[in-house]
Design a protein around this motif. Structure first.
Motif, PDB file in Angstrom:
ATOM      1  N   ARG A  82       0.856  -1.190   0.000  1.00 13.22           N
ATOM      2  CA  ARG A  82       0.000   0.000   0.000  1.00 13.22           C
ATOM      3  C   ARG A  82       0.887   1.234   0.000  1.00 13.22           C
ATOM      4  NH1 ARG A  82      -3.005  -0.332   5.176  1.00 13.22           N
ATOM      5  NH2 ARG A  82      -1.455  -1.870   5.875  1.00 13.22           N
ATOM      6  N   SER A  83       0.405   2.313  -0.596  1.00 15.65           N
ATOM      7  CA  SER A  83       1.254   3.495  -0.801  1.00 15.65           C
ATOM      8  C   SER A  83       1.241   4.401   0.415  1.00 15.65           C
ATOM      9  CB  SER A  83       0.790   4.279  -2.038  1.00 15.65           C
ATOM     10  OG  SER A  83      -0.534   4.718  -1.874  1.00 15.65           O
ATOM     11  N   GLU A  84       2.407   4.980   0.697  1.00 15.08           N
ATOM     12  CA  GLU A  84       2.548   5.980   1.752  1.00 15.08           C
ATOM     13  C   GLU A  84       2.394   7.369   1.147  1.00 15.08           C
ATOM     14  OE1 GLU A  84       6.444   4.619   2.585  1.00 15.08           O
ATOM     15  OE2 GLU A  84       7.418   6.318   1.580  1.00 15.08           O
ATOM     16  N   GLN A  85       2.170   8.369   2.002  1.00 14.80           N
ATOM     17  CA  GLN A  85       2.021   9.742   1.528  1.00 14.80           C
ATOM     18  C   GLN A  85       2.778  10.692   2.451  1.00 14.80           C
ATOM     19  OE1 GLN A  85      -2.145  10.697   1.149  1.00 14.80           O
ATOM     20  NE2 GLN A  85      -2.539   9.061  -0.315  1.00 14.80           N
ATOM     21  N   TRP A  86       3.555  11.595   1.817  1.00 16.08           N
ATOM     22  CA  TRP A  86       4.267  12.649   2.528  1.00 16.08           C
ATOM     23  C   TRP A  86       3.676  13.996   2.113  1.00 16.08           C
ATOM     24  CZ3 TRP A  86       8.648  11.999   5.732  1.00 16.08           C
ATOM     25  CH2 TRP A  86       9.186  10.704   5.765  1.00 16.08           C
ATOM     26  N   ALA A  87       3.832  14.994   2.975  1.00 11.08           N
ATOM     27  CA  ALA A  87       3.387  16.335   2.596  1.00 11.08           C
ATOM     28  C   ALA A  87       4.135  17.374   3.415  1.00 11.08           C
ATOM     29  CB  ALA A  87       1.885  16.488   2.800  1.00 11.08           C
ATOM     30  N   GLY A  88       4.351  18.542   2.791  1.00  6.77           N
ATOM     31  CA  GLY A  88       4.825  19.711   3.506  1.00  6.77           C
ATOM     32  C   GLY A  88       6.320  19.900   3.469  1.00  6.77           C
ATOM     33  N   TRP A  89       6.725  21.126   3.789  1.00 12.24           N
ATOM     34  CA  TRP A  89       8.141  21.419   4.009  1.00 12.24           C
ATOM     35  C   TRP A  89       8.326  22.342   5.209  1.00 12.24           C
ATOM     36  CZ3 TRP A  89      10.662  26.226   3.464  1.00 12.24           C
ATOM     37  CH2 TRP A  89       9.874  27.275   2.956  1.00 12.24           C
ATOM     38  N   VAL A  90       7.393  23.261   5.460  1.00 13.52           N
ATOM     39  CA  VAL A  90       7.440  24.053   6.692  1.00 13.52           C
ATOM     40  C   VAL A  90       7.181  23.127   7.878  1.00 13.52           C
ATOM     41  CG1 VAL A  90       6.383  25.955   7.962  1.00 13.52           C
ATOM     42  CG2 VAL A  90       6.766  26.159   5.504  1.00 13.52           C
ATOM     43  N   PHE A  91       6.118  22.350   7.798  1.00 19.76           N
ATOM     44  CA  PHE A  91       5.904  21.180   8.641  1.00 19.76           C
ATOM     45  C   PHE A  91       5.871  19.998   7.684  1.00 19.76           C
ATOM     46  CE2 PHE A  91       3.884  24.570  11.098  1.00 19.76           C
ATOM     47  CZ  PHE A  91       4.401  24.352  12.366  1.00 19.76           C
ATOM     48  N   ARG A  92       6.731  19.013   7.900  1.00 19.27           N
ATOM     49  CA  ARG A  92       6.796  17.897   6.962  1.00 19.27           C
ATOM     50  C   ARG A  92       6.652  16.570   7.698  1.00 19.27           C
ATOM     51  NH1 ARG A  92       7.609  16.444   1.965  1.00 19.27           N
ATOM     52  NH2 ARG A  92       8.730  14.517   1.448  1.00 19.27           N
ATOM     53  N   GLY A  93       5.870  15.670   7.105  1.00 17.50           N
ATOM     54  CA  GLY A  93       5.755  14.345   7.682  1.00 17.50           C
ATOM     55  C   GLY A  93       4.895  13.444   6.831  1.00 17.50           C
ATOM     56  N   LEU A  94       4.813  12.191   7.263  1.00 13.33           N
ATOM     57  CA  LEU A  94       3.963  11.208   6.609  1.00 13.33           C
ATOM     58  C   LEU A  94       2.517  11.444   7.014  1.00 13.33           C
ATOM     59  CD1 LEU A  94       6.468   8.391   7.241  1.00 13.33           C
ATOM     60  CD2 LEU A  94       5.294   8.553   5.031  1.00 13.33           C
ATOM     61  N   THR A  95       1.665  11.641   6.040  1.00  4.12           N
ATOM     62  CA  THR A  95       0.240  11.793   6.312  1.00  4.12           C
ATOM     63  C   THR A  95      -0.495  10.470   6.178  1.00  4.12           C
ATOM     64  OG1 THR A  95      -0.129  12.438   4.003  1.00  4.12           O
ATOM     65  CG2 THR A  95       0.223  14.212   5.606  1.00  4.12           C
ATOM     66  N   SER A  96       0.183   9.473   5.646  1.00  7.05           N
ATOM     67  CA  SER A  96      -0.347   8.113   5.608  1.00  7.05           C
ATOM     68  C   SER A  96       0.827   7.149   5.572  1.00  7.05           C
ATOM     69  CB  SER A  96      -1.248   7.909   4.381  1.00  7.05           C
ATOM     70  OG  SER A  96      -1.709   6.564   4.319  1.00  7.05           O
ATOM     71  N   LEU A  97       0.833   6.185   6.486  1.00  7.06           N
ATOM     72  CA  LEU A  97       1.890   5.166   6.499  1.00  7.06           C
ATOM     73  C   LEU A  97       1.262   3.799   6.777  1.00  7.06           C
ATOM     74  CD1 LEU A  97       4.879   4.538   6.203  1.00  7.06           C
ATOM     75  CD2 LEU A  97       5.088   4.752   8.698  1.00  7.06           C
ATOM     76  N   PRO A  98       0.927   3.062   5.710  1.00  6.68           N
ATOM     77  CA  PRO A  98       0.423   1.703   5.907  1.00  6.68           C
ATOM     78  C   PRO A  98       1.491   0.823   6.577  1.00  6.68           C
ATOM     79  CG  PRO A  98      -0.034   2.471   3.679  1.00  6.68           C
ATOM     80  CD  PRO A  98       0.930   3.450   4.306  1.00  6.68           C
ATOM     81  N   VAL A  99       1.076   0.103   7.585  1.00  5.61           N
ATOM     82  CA  VAL A  99       1.994  -0.792   8.286  1.00  5.61           C
ATOM     83  C   VAL A  99       1.371  -2.181   8.415  1.00  5.61           C
ATOM     84  CG1 VAL A  99       3.245   0.966   9.584  1.00  5.61           C
ATOM     85  CG2 VAL A  99       1.133  -0.012  10.544  1.00  5.61           C
ATOM     86  N   THR A 100       2.219  -3.131   8.644  1.00  5.54           N
ATOM     87  CA  THR A 100       1.791  -4.494   8.909  1.00  5.54           C
ATOM     88  C   THR A 100       2.680  -5.061  10.003  1.00  5.54           C
ATOM     89  OG1 THR A 100       1.215  -6.613   7.880  1.00  5.54           O
ATOM     90  CG2 THR A 100       3.271  -5.550   7.150  1.00  5.54           C
ATOM     91  N   TRP A 101       2.401  -6.273  10.449  1.00  2.00           N
ATOM     92  CA  TRP A 101       3.225  -6.915  11.479  1.00  2.00           C
ATOM     93  C   TRP A 101       3.003  -8.432  11.399  1.00  2.00           C
ATOM     94  CZ3 TRP A 101      -0.639  -3.397  12.465  1.00  2.00           C
ATOM     95  CH2 TRP A 101      -1.832  -3.877  13.013  1.00  2.00           C
ATOM     96  N   GLY A 102       3.708  -9.149  12.249  1.00  2.00           N
ATOM     97  CA  GLY A 102       3.677 -10.592  12.162  1.00  2.00           C
ATOM     98  C   GLY A 102       4.807 -11.093  11.270  1.00  2.00           C
ATOM     99  N   PRO A 103       4.871 -12.404  11.048  1.00  2.00           N
ATOM    100  CA  PRO A 103       5.932 -12.961  10.202  1.00  2.00           C
ATOM    101  C   PRO A 103       5.879 -12.382   8.795  1.00  2.00           C
ATOM    102  CG  PRO A 103       4.795 -14.694  11.406  1.00  2.00           C
ATOM    103  CD  PRO A 103       3.987 -13.448  11.603  1.00  2.00           C
ATOM    104  N   ALA A 104       7.038 -12.079   8.242  1.00  2.00           N
ATOM    105  CA  ALA A 104       7.097 -11.583   6.861  1.00  2.00           C
ATOM    106  C   ALA A 104       6.686 -12.697   5.912  1.00  2.00           C
ATOM    107  CB  ALA A 104       8.505 -11.107   6.535  1.00  2.00           C
ATOM    108  N   GLN A 105       5.896 -12.336   4.891  1.00  2.00           N
ATOM    109  CA  GLN A 105       5.431 -13.311   3.917  1.00  2.00           C
ATOM    110  C   GLN A 105       6.325 -13.253   2.678  1.00  2.00           C
ATOM    111  OE1 GLN A 105       2.804 -15.438   4.544  1.00  2.00           O
ATOM    112  NE2 GLN A 105       2.896 -14.540   6.603  1.00  2.00           N
ATOM    113  N   ASP A 106       6.743 -14.412   2.202  1.00  2.00           N
ATOM    114  CA  ASP A 106       7.501 -14.461   0.953  1.00  2.00           C
ATOM    115  C   ASP A 106       6.595 -14.066  -0.196  1.00  2.00           C
ATOM    116  OD1 ASP A 106       9.769 -15.337   2.217  1.00  2.00           O
ATOM    117  OD2 ASP A 106       9.204 -17.454   2.023  1.00  2.00           O
ATOM    118  N   PRO A 107       7.117 -13.295  -1.169  1.00  2.00           N
ATOM    119  CA  PRO A 107       6.299 -12.917  -2.316  1.00  2.00           C
ATOM    120  C   PRO A 107       5.879 -14.147  -3.098  1.00  2.00           C
ATOM    121  CG  PRO A 107       8.607 -12.348  -2.687  1.00  2.00           C
ATOM    122  CD  PRO A 107       8.500 -12.778  -1.255  1.00  2.00           C
ATOM    123  N   ALA A 108       4.667 -14.116  -3.625  1.00  2.00           N
ATOM    124  CA  ALA A 108       4.152 -15.265  -4.356  1.00  2.00           C
ATOM    125  C   ALA A 108       4.906 -15.419  -5.673  1.00  2.00           C
ATOM    126  CB  ALA A 108       2.665 -15.067  -4.637  1.00  2.00           C
TER     127      ALA A 108
END
Length: 402
Positions: free
Chosen positions: A376-402
């Motif tokens: 899933r895509s992340e989103q950044w914005a800003g330079w006066v105040f800058r940060g991630l406005t969306s950061l999809p995350v997951t957890w658990g064991p890493a899955q090998d790509p199909a």
């Protein structure tokens, strides 16, 4: 021999829209031109070297925080301490200094910060590793609830704090006088003022450890109390919120450093500090010259508008080895991520402890294998105040790509 001062070079190619997307390539080009550069698109001289930014903060008599034509007083209803120089600035900051000291934070606020983190980690876990967004589901609500508690804004909800903060920041940056921005800002100001009409008398009769109580019992007039509470609302969410996502994003991209800090939790302060330097959630703030002067060898007129671009300074190769590299094991070195001098961010210890020692380490403890989700895509914005406005995350064991 002291070099003869020169006129700052002009950068008429700067594109503010590109800086919102990612300012760092622009910062690099500006630093190559000189330590101070005139940018017509912004109507400011941008100080982009570490030395220039540090020198501005070391001399408030020449480089004033009381800037003309600013929008902060309009946005907040009065001029807060951030737009004042000493002694006025010191007088308004002094009441909350004790509340924001490390000892006070550890004694009074650490249990509150941990409770808030655990509450919202439960929410994040319920959303699940297939749909969780670290900013939406954890960083923003934790930062909002921590700020509600620090300020003692009884009756305020997380959604209120989120809306108010965004409205005040938008108003402070409303240089183009957008009527819709002012409408939202005015509505937020009216809501906070109404809340404070009840809370300020309450805290004068029943003082506690909150920042609003400290302001209310300082002898400051009600208008100054309200302005500084609203200033804290405006600035007190962004840096903690963005640092939650910045830390997880940085460590996901540097798994060796993630493994190191998870094996040795004493390294968390260094990881936090390096992320603040590298990603600088507060990128720029304004100053204005009180007289004709020379800054980093560049001649500036009186009343010159200056942007102190600490995000550029924090990647200055003249100050830092491999500045564009995230390296939490680098030797400890001062940066400007929290400003410096008399205007050093009052809440920097609260941010370090609430985020760098509690919210992020606890997230890794509770959510084994926490990492960004490349599906899933992340989103950044800003330079006066800058940060991630969306950061999809997951957890658990890493899955090998199909």
């Amino acid at each position: 021999m002291v070099p003869t001062p020169t006129e700052p070079p002009t950068a008429d190619w700067v594109d503010p829209a590109e800086m919102v997307r990612d300012p760092y390539a622009t910062y690099e080009r500006l630093r190559e031109l000189g330590p101070v550069v005139w940018v017509p698109a912004m109507g400011k001289y941008l100080a982009v070297s570490f030395a220039a930014c540090r020198d501005v903060e070391a001399d408030q008599e020449t480089f004033s925080a009381s800037v003309t034509g600013g929008t902060m007083a309009r946005a907040l209803g009065a001029t807060p301490m951030l737009r004042k120089d000493d002694p006025e600035h010191a007088a308004e900051r002094q009441p909350v200094n004790a509340t924001m000291r490390p000892r006070s934070i550890r004694q009074t606020w650490v249990p509150v910060f941990e409770r808030n983190a655990r509450t919202h980690l439960d929410v994040l876990r319920e959303v699940g590793p297939e749909a969780a967004d670290l900013d939406r589901d954890y960083a923003a609500p934790v930062a909002a609830q921590n700020l509600i508690d620090l300020l003692g804004l009884k009756g305020a909800a997380v959604a209120d704090m989120h809306r108010w903060s965004h409205a005040f920041i938008a108003g402070t940056g409303n240089l183009h006088d957008d009527a819709d921005v002012w409408r939202r800002c005015d509505a937020a100001r009216a809501e906070v003022d109404a809340l404070l009409e009840d809370l300020v008398p309450h805290y004068r009769a029943h003082p506690d450890e909150s920042m609003t109580s400290a302001f209310a019992n300082s002898g400051m007039p009600d208008g100054a109390v309200a302005a500084n509470v609203k200033l804290t609302i405006a600035g007190g969410m962004n840096e903690p919120q963005h640092m939650v996502t910045a830390l997880v994003w940085a460590l996901s991209g540097h798994p060796d450093q993630r493994r190191r800090v998870l094996a040795d939790p004493s390294a968390w302060p260094a990881v936090f500090d390096e992320a603040v330097r590298w990603l600088s959630p507060i990128g720029m703030y304004p100053r204005q010259t009180t007289r004709e002067t020379v800054l980093a060898g560049m001649r500036l007129p009186a009343q010159a508008p200056i942007g102190v671009v600490v995000a550029a300074a924090n990647r200055d190769p003249a100050e830092f080895d491999r500045p564009s590299v995230f390296d939490s094991a680098r030797p400890r070195q001062s940066h400007l991520g929290f400003g410096s001098g008399v205007h050093l961010c009052a809440g920097h210890w609260a941010a370090r402890i609430s985020i760098g020692e509690i919210a992020v380490p606890l997230a890794y403890e509770v959510l084994t294998g926490l990492r960004t989700d490349p599906r899933r895509s992340e989103q950044w914005a800003g330079w006066v105040f800058r940060g991630l406005t969306s950061l999809p995350v997951t957890w658990g064991p890493a899955q090998d790509p199909a």
